[in-house]
Design a protein around this motif. Structure first.
Motif, mmCIF file in Angstrom:
data_model
loop_
_atom_site.group_PDB
_atom_site.id
_atom_site.type_symbol
_atom_site.label_atom_id
_atom_site.label_comp_id
_atom_site.label_asym_id
_atom_site.label_seq_id
_atom_site.Cartn_x
_atom_site.Cartn_y
_atom_site.Cartn_z
ATOM 1 N N PRO A 210 -7.101 -11.935 29.066
ATOM 2 C CA PRO A 210 -8.453 -11.493 29.445
ATOM 3 C C PRO A 210 -8.518 -10.808 30.814
ATOM 4 C CG PRO A 210 -8.197 -13.805 29.979
ATOM 5 C CD PRO A 210 -6.866 -13.350 29.423
ATOM 6 N N HIS A 211 -7.713 -9.776 31.025
ATOM 7 C CA HIS A 211 -7.714 -9.089 32.318
ATOM 8 C C HIS A 211 -9.017 -8.304 32.542
ATOM 9 C CE1 HIS A 211 -6.460 -6.382 35.587
ATOM 10 N NE2 HIS A 211 -5.512 -7.264 35.828
ATOM 11 N N ARG A 212 -9.431 -8.222 33.771
ATOM 12 C CA ARG A 212 -10.593 -7.443 34.191
ATOM 13 C C ARG A 212 -10.351 -5.953 34.026
ATOM 14 N NH1 ARG A 212 -12.188 -6.658 40.482
ATOM 15 N NH2 ARG A 212 -14.438 -6.202 40.287
ATOM 16 N N PRO A 213 -11.337 -5.127 33.705
ATOM 17 C CA PRO A 213 -12.720 -5.432 33.339
ATOM 18 C C PRO A 213 -12.795 -5.889 31.887
ATOM 19 C CG PRO A 213 -12.425 -3.064 33.286
ATOM 20 C CD PRO A 213 -11.119 -3.655 33.777
ATOM 21 N N TRP A 214 -13.578 -6.908 31.640
ATOM 22 C CA TRP A 214 -13.569 -7.630 30.375
ATOM 23 C C TRP A 214 -14.445 -6.931 29.340
ATOM 24 C CZ3 TRP A 214 -14.985 -9.766 35.145
ATOM 25 C CH2 TRP A 214 -13.923 -10.391 35.827
ATOM 26 N N TRP A 215 -13.788 -6.333 28.333
ATOM 27 C CA TRP A 215 -14.505 -5.711 27.215
ATOM 28 C C TRP A 215 -14.134 -6.454 25.937
ATOM 29 C CZ3 TRP A 215 -18.536 -2.588 27.106
ATOM 30 C CH2 TRP A 215 -18.855 -1.873 28.274
ATOM 31 N N PRO A 216 -15.009 -7.352 25.477
ATOM 32 C CA PRO A 216 -14.722 -8.068 24.234
ATOM 33 C C PRO A 216 -14.833 -7.144 23.028
ATOM 34 C CG PRO A 216 -16.448 -9.160 25.543
ATOM 35 C CD PRO A 216 -16.264 -7.788 26.099
ATOM 36 N N ARG A 217 -14.334 -7.606 21.919
ATOM 37 C CA ARG A 217 -14.561 -6.929 20.646
ATOM 38 C C ARG A 217 -16.065 -6.986 20.342
ATOM 39 N NH1 ARG A 217 -11.156 -9.567 16.039
ATOM 40 N NH2 ARG A 217 -13.082 -10.755 15.787
ATOM 41 N N PRO A 218 -16.645 -5.985 19.684
ATOM 42 C CA PRO A 218 -18.107 -5.951 19.527
ATOM 43 C C PRO A 218 -18.722 -7.213 18.937
ATOM 44 C CG PRO A 218 -17.196 -3.828 18.909
ATOM 45 C CD PRO A 218 -16.022 -4.738 19.170
ATOM 46 N N ASP A 219 -18.096 -7.820 17.925
ATOM 47 C CA ASP A 219 -18.686 -9.026 17.337
ATOM 48 C C ASP A 219 -18.640 -10.199 18.300
ATOM 49 O OD1 ASP A 219 -15.862 -8.948 17.024
ATOM 50 O OD2 ASP A 219 -15.953 -10.510 15.499
ATOM 51 N N GLU A 223 -21.748 -12.316 19.996
ATOM 52 C CA GLU A 223 -21.777 -13.775 19.873
ATOM 53 C C GLU A 223 -21.864 -14.455 21.239
ATOM 54 O OE1 GLU A 223 -18.740 -17.425 18.582
ATOM 55 O OE2 GLU A 223 -18.242 -15.337 18.064
ATOM 56 N N PHE A 224 -20.988 -14.088 22.157
ATOM 57 C CA PHE A 224 -20.909 -14.800 23.430
ATOM 58 C C PHE A 224 -22.026 -14.418 24.394
ATOM 59 C CE2 PHE A 224 -16.975 -16.152 21.749
ATOM 60 C CZ PHE A 224 -16.546 -17.235 22.491
ATOM 61 N N SER A 225 -22.650 -13.261 24.201
ATOM 62 C CA SER A 225 -23.763 -12.886 25.083
ATOM 63 C C SER A 225 -24.960 -13.807 24.900
ATOM 64 C CB SER A 225 -24.183 -11.432 24.834
ATOM 65 O OG SER A 225 -24.772 -11.291 23.551
ATOM 66 N N GLN A 226 -24.962 -14.597 23.825
ATOM 67 C CA GLN A 226 -26.049 -15.547 23.571
ATOM 68 C C GLN A 226 -25.723 -16.958 24.067
ATOM 69 O OE1 GLN A 226 -28.996 -14.340 22.259
ATOM 70 N NE2 GLN A 226 -27.853 -12.431 22.588
ATOM 71 N N LYS A 227 -24.547 -17.156 24.627
ATOM 72 C CA LYS A 227 -24.121 -18.488 25.048
ATOM 73 C C LYS A 227 -24.419 -18.730 26.529
ATOM 74 C CE LYS A 227 -20.245 -18.795 21.740
ATOM 75 N NZ LYS A 227 -20.589 -20.052 21.049
ATOM 76 N N THR A 228 -24.591 -19.989 26.883
ATOM 77 C CA THR A 228 -24.751 -20.414 28.266
ATOM 78 C C THR A 228 -23.664 -21.437 28.570
ATOM 79 O OG1 THR A 228 -27.141 -20.074 28.174
ATOM 80 C CG2 THR A 228 -26.300 -21.454 29.961
ATOM 81 N N ILE A 342 -11.053 -14.188 25.406
ATOM 82 C CA ILE A 342 -10.125 -15.275 25.089
ATOM 83 C C ILE A 342 -10.286 -15.725 23.651
ATOM 84 C CG2 ILE A 342 -9.699 -17.735 25.551
ATOM 85 C CD1 ILE A 342 -10.022 -17.059 28.520
ATOM 86 N N SER A 343 -11.513 -15.724 23.145
ATOM 87 C CA SER A 343 -11.727 -16.113 21.754
ATOM 88 C C SER A 343 -10.929 -15.227 20.813
ATOM 89 C CB SER A 343 -13.225 -16.046 21.423
ATOM 90 O OG SER A 343 -13.469 -16.454 20.102
ATOM 91 N N SER A 344 -10.853 -13.936 21.101
ATOM 92 C CA SER A 344 -10.039 -13.033 20.285
ATOM 93 C C SER A 344 -8.554 -13.359 20.403
ATOM 94 C CB SER A 344 -10.284 -11.579 20.691
ATOM 95 O OG SER A 344 -11.545 -11.125 20.253
#
Length: 552
Positions: A210-219, A223-228, A342-344
């Protein structure tokens, strides 16, 4: 302190020009590799490494942030090391240490600026010469022609998450998709189609994430943008009872994390809002480089709803937030993207582990999962790494060796990325070169802790003045204590009691109750520096070269 290898350094001040390599001499020797075992009976190696994967973001170590069931499988079926650490917490030097089994001052790769000295012999070369089929897929970080691998497919430099470019023996190529998936797809293709079933293999499966800048896969982004996520207890650390280095480092989430580069605020949004507090320099490469110039129309449509949501909220609410609330928002945005990456990784590690099981290869394959170093996930208010403090100094290390490691074992010994090369060589009956400075972990994996002689590790960080402004320092770390010397433009010492103060909030260097501990650790640190061939004279040599390179 005990040391297994009686190693004597020579001509260290010439290391940058052309370090002498006892390894090269051994590689040419006809009797360098024992022949008691037929090659096909020796274990295969699957070496999995991610970039900047914090141990506290693996549920085998800490399940408060994320569940990583596939990475956890390696520890559940093997051994989990809780005091694994690095010798220099920065990407390229860490990788050089792993490849060579030598500290930075000896292999010459002290920081990300200086080139890797290609006269160094790497452990893949020794595997290759011992009859192993070798491959490297993913992120190397330095050099475009890795030594000792029959096949490779590596990202140029840091690489990109989206539609990445790769360097291969057949030439450069670009592949549409997400880097973590693509690296895994091609690793599996190699294992299934390109591997010689009559030879043992050594595969290095190396993730950019997970190196910076962090670009997750779209799904995962959605998903994670809704987590706290829970905040670390030291998120609002004021660095009292610490020295100058902690107070002056430039990696605070609120003050230094970039709005576009890191938090996904569009440059157009920032421009429309005008003056924004705090005033973080508008470095937006993390937006324009890895995203805007790489996504295709279909991918842009997938990212757009989440990006719209983030930007709309930021524009409407940011000016009204308190400084504390801004710090909390940046932390959540950081965790959402970092952990989504990291989930990916975890999903894809599962794909490879599943194939090993299905194919029967798992029965004779040593599987290692690690990172090139740790990372701050808001602890002390920070992101990034570099310090000897635990979150960047410690690294995950999970090892499964069928028939050797017992399921679910936990080991607390002070092991280091310096040890990876001699461990893998030892496990595969390949002679360990005398100039490698690490110690084989095979006795620990076999359950023979008494045969592992090290009680303390040595750490040295060099990249200063530079990005994040973490001062140069070296130190000694045992299971109980950590003694650190910051130097160059300061002369400060710090001592931490790792048992009583695991968050490292109290520098005990002036506490008379620790006077005996400090005296002992100073002596042992001097012994370690002499043993590994480091010195103040060598420090000054590297400082002079750094200043010459900078025009100073």
């Amino acid at each position: 302190m005990g040391h297994k290898f009686k190693w004597l350094p020579v001509l260290l001040l010439t290391v940058l020009a052309a370090p002498a390599s006892l390894t090269a001499q051994k590689a040419d020797s006809s009797d360098a590799f024992p022949s008691e075992k037929e090659p096909q009976n020796r274990p295969n190696i699957l070496f999995i490494m991610s970039d900047d994967h914090a141990y506290q973001a693996i549920s085998a170590y800490d399940d408060r942030l994320i569940q990583t069931p596939n990475i956890d499988r390696i520890g559940e079926e093997g051994m989990r090391f809780t005091n694994a650490c690095v010798a220099n917490s920065i990407c390229a030097p860490s990788r050089a240490t792993i490849l060579t089994g030598k500290h930075s001052h000896l292999n010459g790769k002290i920081d990300n600026r200086f080139p890797f000295d290609t006269t160094n012999v790497t452990f893949p070369q020794l595997f290759q010469e011992a009859g192993y089929q070798t491959a490297m897929y993913g992120k190397l970080h330095f050099g475009n022609n890795p030594k000792g691998v029959d096949d490779f497919m590596i990202l140029p430099g840091q690489g990109n998450y989206i539609n990445p470019d790769f360097i291969t023996r057949e030439g450069d190529t670009s592949i549409t998709g997400y880097a973590t998936d693509i690296i895994t797809d091609n690793t599996l293709h190699w294992l299934k189609e390109k591997r010689d079933p009559d030879r043992p293999f050594m595969m290095m499966y190396l993730h950019k994430a997970p190196h910076r800048p962090w670009w997750p896969r779209p799904d995962k982004f959605a998903e994670f943008s809704q987590k706290t996520f829970p905040e670390p207890p030291t998120l609002f650390d004021d660095y009292s009872n610490r020295g100058t280095a902690a107070k002056t480092a430039e990696m605070n989430l609120l003050e230094h994390m970039r709005y576009s580069h890191d938090s996904k605020i569009r440059p157009a949004t920032l421009e429309a809002m005008g003056e924004i507090s705090p005033d973080v320099p508008p470095y937006d490469w993390g937006w324009s480089g890895p995203y805007d110039t790489r996504v295709n129309a279909e991918q842009r449509a997938l990212y757009k709803p989440v990006l719209d949501s983030i930007n709309d909220w930021f524009q409407a609410n940011w000016p009204k937030l308190s400084e504390r609330e801004k710090m909390q928002w940046k932390y959540q945005r950081y965790m959402q993207d970092y952990l989504a990456c990291i989930s990916s990784v975890d999903d894809n590690v599962g794909r490879v582990l599943d194939y090993l099981e299905e194919s029967g290869l798992a029965e004779n394959t040593i599987v290692i999962y690690t990172s090139d170093q740790g990372f701050y996930l808001g602890e002390h208010g920070w992101y990034d790494k570099r310090f000897i403090y635990d979150e960047s100094f410690k690294t995950p290390l999970l090892v499964k060796w069928p028939g050797v490691t017992n399921p679910g074992e936990v080991n607390t010994k002070m092991v280091q990325n310096l040890d990876f090369a001699p461990t893998l060589l030892d496990a595969c009956d390949i002679e360990i070169p005398e100039d490698m400075q690490g110690e084989s972990l095979v006795p620990l994996l076999q359950g023979n802790d008494e045969d592992f002689t090290r009680e303390a590790v040595y750490y040295h960080y060099y990249e200063y003045p530079a990005v994040h402004m973490v001062k140069r320092h070296y130190g000694i770390v045992t299971e109980s204590y950590k003694l650190v010397h910051f130097y160059y433009d300061v002369d400060e010492w710090e001592l931490y009691d790792r048992k009583k103060d695991p968050l490292e909030l109290r520098n005990e260097i002036n506490n008379p109750q620790y006077a005996g501990v400090i005296d002992r650790l100073r002596r042992e640190l001097a012994e370690l520096r002499q043993f590994y061939g480091d010195s103040d004279a060598l420090n000054q040599r590297y400082i002079d070269l750094y200043q010459e390179d900078s025009g100073g």
